[in-house]
Scaffold this active site. Structure first.
Site, PDB file in Angstrom:
ATOM      1  N   GLY A  37      -8.336  -8.778  -0.750  1.00  0.00           N
ATOM      2  CA  GLY A  37      -8.491  -9.777   0.308  1.00  0.00           C
ATOM      3  C   GLY A  37      -7.560 -10.974   0.162  1.00  0.00           C
ATOM      4  N   GLY A  96     -12.330  -4.881   1.320  1.00  0.00           N
ATOM      5  CA  GLY A  96     -13.723  -4.478   1.492  1.00  0.00           C
ATOM      6  C   GLY A  96     -14.189  -3.544   0.387  1.00  0.00           C
ATOM      7  NE  ARG A 114      -4.361  -1.497   1.757  1.00  0.00           N
ATOM      8  CZ  ARG A 114      -5.230  -1.947   2.643  1.00  0.00           C
ATOM      9  NH1 ARG A 114      -4.979  -1.883   3.925  1.00  0.00           N
ATOM     10  NH2 ARG A 114      -6.368  -2.454   2.245  1.00  0.00           N
ATOM     11  CE  LYS A 151     -19.474 -18.010   7.993  1.00  0.00           C
ATOM     12  NZ  LYS A 151     -19.761 -17.133   9.121  1.00  0.00           N
TER      13      LYS A 151
HETATM   14  N1  LIG Z   1     -13.680 -25.245   2.019  1.00  0.00           N
HETATM   15  C1  LIG Z   1     -13.533 -24.300   2.944  1.00  0.00           C
HETATM   16  N2  LIG Z   1     -13.968 -24.494   4.204  1.00  0.00           N
HETATM   17  C2  LIG Z   1     -13.806 -23.533   5.133  1.00  0.00           C
HETATM   18  N3  LIG Z   1     -13.222 -22.346   4.910  1.00  0.00           N
HETATM   19  C3  LIG Z   1     -12.770 -22.099   3.673  1.00  0.00           C
HETATM   20  C4  LIG Z   1     -12.909 -23.065   2.635  1.00  0.00           C
HETATM   21  N4  LIG Z   1     -12.359 -22.541   1.519  1.00  0.00           N
HETATM   22  C5  LIG Z   1     -11.896 -21.320   1.846  1.00  0.00           C
HETATM   23  N5  LIG Z   1     -12.132 -21.054   3.130  1.00  0.00           N
HETATM   24  C6  LIG Z   1     -11.713 -19.866   3.887  1.00  0.00           C
HETATM   25  O1  LIG Z   1     -12.268 -18.706   3.355  1.00  0.00           O
HETATM   26  C7  LIG Z   1     -11.522 -17.624   3.877  1.00  0.00           C
HETATM   27  C8  LIG Z   1     -11.606 -16.466   2.961  1.00  0.00           C
HETATM   28  O2  LIG Z   1     -12.929 -16.123   2.839  1.00  0.00           O
HETATM   29  P1  LIG Z   1     -13.403 -14.657   2.466  1.00  0.00           P
HETATM   30  O3  LIG Z   1     -13.027 -13.750   3.568  1.00  0.00           O
HETATM   31  O4  LIG Z   1     -14.828 -14.765   2.120  1.00  0.00           O
HETATM   32  O5  LIG Z   1     -12.531 -14.363   1.182  1.00  0.00           O
HETATM   33  P2  LIG Z   1     -11.798 -13.013   0.760  1.00  0.00           P
HETATM   34  O6  LIG Z   1     -10.965 -12.573   1.909  1.00  0.00           O
HETATM   35  O7  LIG Z   1     -10.972 -13.346  -0.431  1.00  0.00           O
HETATM   36  O8  LIG Z   1     -12.904 -12.053   0.432  1.00  0.00           O
HETATM   37  C9  LIG Z   1     -10.114 -18.139   4.053  1.00  0.00           C
HETATM   38  O9  LIG Z   1      -9.713 -17.902   5.379  1.00  0.00           O
HETATM   39  C10 LIG Z   1     -10.233 -19.620   3.762  1.00  0.00           C
HETATM   40  O10 LIG Z   1      -9.538 -20.428   4.688  1.00  0.00           O
HETATM   41  O1  LIG Z   2      -7.434  -2.611   5.290  1.00  0.00           O
HETATM   42  C1  LIG Z   2      -8.469  -2.070   4.899  1.00  0.00           C
HETATM   43  O2  LIG Z   2      -9.534  -2.761   4.430  1.00  0.00           O
HETATM   44  P1  LIG Z   2      -9.472  -4.305   3.890  1.00  0.00           P
HETATM   45  O3  LIG Z   2      -8.902  -5.159   5.008  1.00  0.00           O
HETATM   46  O4  LIG Z   2     -10.919  -4.615   3.595  1.00  0.00           O
HETATM   47  O5  LIG Z   2      -8.615  -4.325   2.643  1.00  0.00           O
HETATM   48  C2  LIG Z   2      -8.614  -0.582   4.818  1.00  0.00           C
HETATM   49  O6  LIG Z   2      -7.462   0.080   5.278  1.00  0.00           O
HETATM   50  C3  LIG Z   2      -9.855  -0.126   5.581  1.00  0.00           C
HETATM   51  O7  LIG Z   2      -9.695  -0.408   6.937  1.00  0.00           O
HETATM   52  P2  LIG Z   2     -10.991  -0.579   7.865  1.00  0.00           P
HETATM   53  O8  LIG Z   2     -11.684  -1.852   7.432  1.00  0.00           O
HETATM   54  O9  LIG Z   2     -10.454  -0.636   9.268  1.00  0.00           O
HETATM   55  O10 LIG Z   2     -11.875   0.614   7.621  1.00  0.00           O
END
Ligand SMILES: Nc1ncnc2c1ncn2[C@@H]1O[C@H](COP(=O)(O)OP(=O)(O)O)[C@@H](O)[C@H]1O
Ligand SMILES: O=C(OP(=O)(O)O)[C@H](O)COP(=O)(O)O
Length: 484
Positions: A436, A459, A119, A280
């Protein structure tokens, strides 16, 4: 040779797709429950510009590059755009105090060393541009989610890396408003940079308090927002401050994020595929529904697939299932079919006897998960199936891992998809990684550098892909409409 599981999948594929191969068969009108995985396919839809122009997201386009993307081949269409820092003249910037909001929310280890400077590096082009135009830069960011003034959330550890990347010593203030800032801003030379202390040390920041926003704006002449990762927050430094500083414009990073996450997604080179994974269904409903309006192909992986399997009447053992989302899963499958989107679920899965890195594991068809076992990754046939499907595409967006990639044993599917996308990127396919955990996976595999775009916001990118407006973007000044 493809296994029985993948052959079962292929037999669901009709012959009508523009991305087709000779293997496609007409899709059955009702999916036999016993024949998972699900593969629904119908002709590739081509959204013309009219479809893209109707998309409210296009109102956010900021860059001239985006205008080109939006308007390609279309005459006389006016593109709505946000004013960019690149649109400002030298006279607009020289000697002016610029309040620059960046997202320097980087991970630190227990010794407060930066463990990923992505970043910071992403913020550099806008800072350097302002410096080169003779502006005096007040650089603002949050770090973490402090409750009041908390030394461990100070921005001090960022100073050495910022100075190194900018090639000048960056001074840091102990506050982000008040007399110290007034005095230091007045003493800044043209091209100088002052890093303000964590703006979230004031609770008024997250409350978007107008008086606090006014104080942030007090010593500045204009505002640049380059904090894409925080653009989904209506905070004082991302939204409130724009009411007191004119112009308020977009930085280069913000532009680039919107170019890809809005521009390329709204008017993609087709065939256009989305890969959605993660834990999920509930956290990805908005994304899936929004992408179903745009994509030709939708590949699903991660924990959410078991809710889809169960909705189809399959046994899923002790895999992650959201019981209250079974109906929704069925609706999404029907929606995909009605919209002519090819929706693929994995044909095989890697199952484990417990949720642990050292669990016993085996590969089974998705329709044969035994009791007491849970699916933690997509299997080799699914990797092959998804890879073949991806080879037909010209644009791919990926959000969410294919499995529990934090455990090496269950990272194979996610890493294979990352490598496939890197390969496709090298062949000219537009590859967009939507923030993410998918970004973490791409970085782990070491292929981040070859992707078309890696989002700096988890996010924020999710909200954009869901079709939501980002307050930090909405608040910026409109560019002069350009006929394209
Ligand atoms: N089959 C699975 N069962 C449980 N958790 C899973 C499975 N596949 C992926 N995950 C979990 O999903 C998480 C990420 O989910 P999410 O936060 O929705 O994705 P992102 O961060 O990319 O938006 C990871 O921590 C991963 O371990
Ligand atoms: O790390 C951030 O978001 P992200 O973890 O969704 O990429 C941004 O800096 C926003 O932080 P916040 O979710 O505490 O408002």
């Amino acid at each position: 040779m493809a296994s029985a599981a993948s052959q079962a999948t292929l037999s669901f594929l009709p012959s009508t797709s523009a991305s087709s191969s000779s293997r496609r068969q007409p899709a059955p009108s009702i999916l036999p429950l016993s024949r998972s995985p699900i593969a629904l396919r119908s002709p590739i839809r081509r959204l013309g510009f009219a479809g893209a122009a109707a998309d409210p997201l296009l109102a956010f386009h900021v860059a001239s590059k985006t205008r080109a993307v939006v308007g390609r081949g279309v005459r006389g269409v006016v593109s709505m755009a946000k004013k960019s820092v690149g649109d400002l003249s030298e006279a607009d910037l020289k000697g002016k105090v610029v309040f620059l909001r960046a997202d320097l929310n980087v991970p630190l280890d227990e010794n407060r060393n930066i463990t990923d400077d992505t970043r910071i590096r992403a913020a550099i082009p806008t800072i350097k541009h302002l410096m080169s135009k003779g502006a005096k830069v007040l650089l603002s960011s949050h770090l973490g989610r402090p409750k009041g003034v908390t030394p461990k959330f100070s921005l001090a550890p960022l100073v050495p890396r910022l100075s190194e990347l900018l090639g000048v010593p960056v001074e840091k203030a102990d506050d982000c408003i008040g007399p110290e800032i007034e005095q230091k801003a007045a003493a800044l030379p043209e091209g100088g940079v002052l890093l303000l202390e964590n703006v979230r040390f004031y609770p008024e920041e997250e409350k978007n308090d107008p008086e606090f926003a006014k104080k942030l704006a007090a010593v500045a002449d204009l505002y640049v927002n380059d904090a894409f990762g925080t653009a989904h927050r209506a905070h004082a430094s991302t939204e409130g401050v724009t009411k007191y500083l004119k112009p308020s414009v977009a930085g280069f990073l913000l532009q680039k994020e919107l170019d890809y996450l809005v521009g390329a997604v709204s008017n993609p080179k087709r065939p256009f595929a989305a890969i959605v994974g993660g834990s999920k269904v509930s956290s990805k409903i908005g994304v899936i529904e929004s992408l179903l309006e745009k994509v030709d192909i939708l590949l699903l992986g991660g924990g959410m697939i078991f809710t889809f399997y169960k909705a189809q009447g399959l046994s899923v053992g002790s895999s992650l299932v959201e019981e209250d989302k079974l109906e929704l899963a069925t609706t999404l499958l029907a929606k995909a079919k009605a919209k002519g989107v090819s929706l693929l679920l994995p044909s095989d899965v890697v199952i484990a006897d417990k949720f642990a890195p050292d669990a016993n594991s085996k590969i089974v068809p998705s329709s044969a998960i035994p009791d007491g076992w849970m699916g933690l990754d997509i299997g080799p046939d699914s990797i092959e199936l998804f890879s073949k499907e991806l080879e037909t595409t010209k644009t791919v967006i990926w959000n969410g891992p294919m499995g529990v990639f934090e455990f090496d044993k269950f990272a194979v599917g996610t890493e294979a998809i990352a490598k496939k996308l890197a390969e496709l990127s090298g062949k000219g396919v537009t590859t967009i990684i939507g923030g993410g955990d998918s970004v973490a996976a791409v970085e782990k595999v070491g292929v981040a550098g070859v992707m078309s775009h890696i989002s700096t916001g988890g996010g924020a990118s999710l909200e954009l892909l869901e079709g939501k407006e980002l307050p930090g973007v909405v608040a910026l000044e409109e560019a002069v409409p350009v006929a394209v």
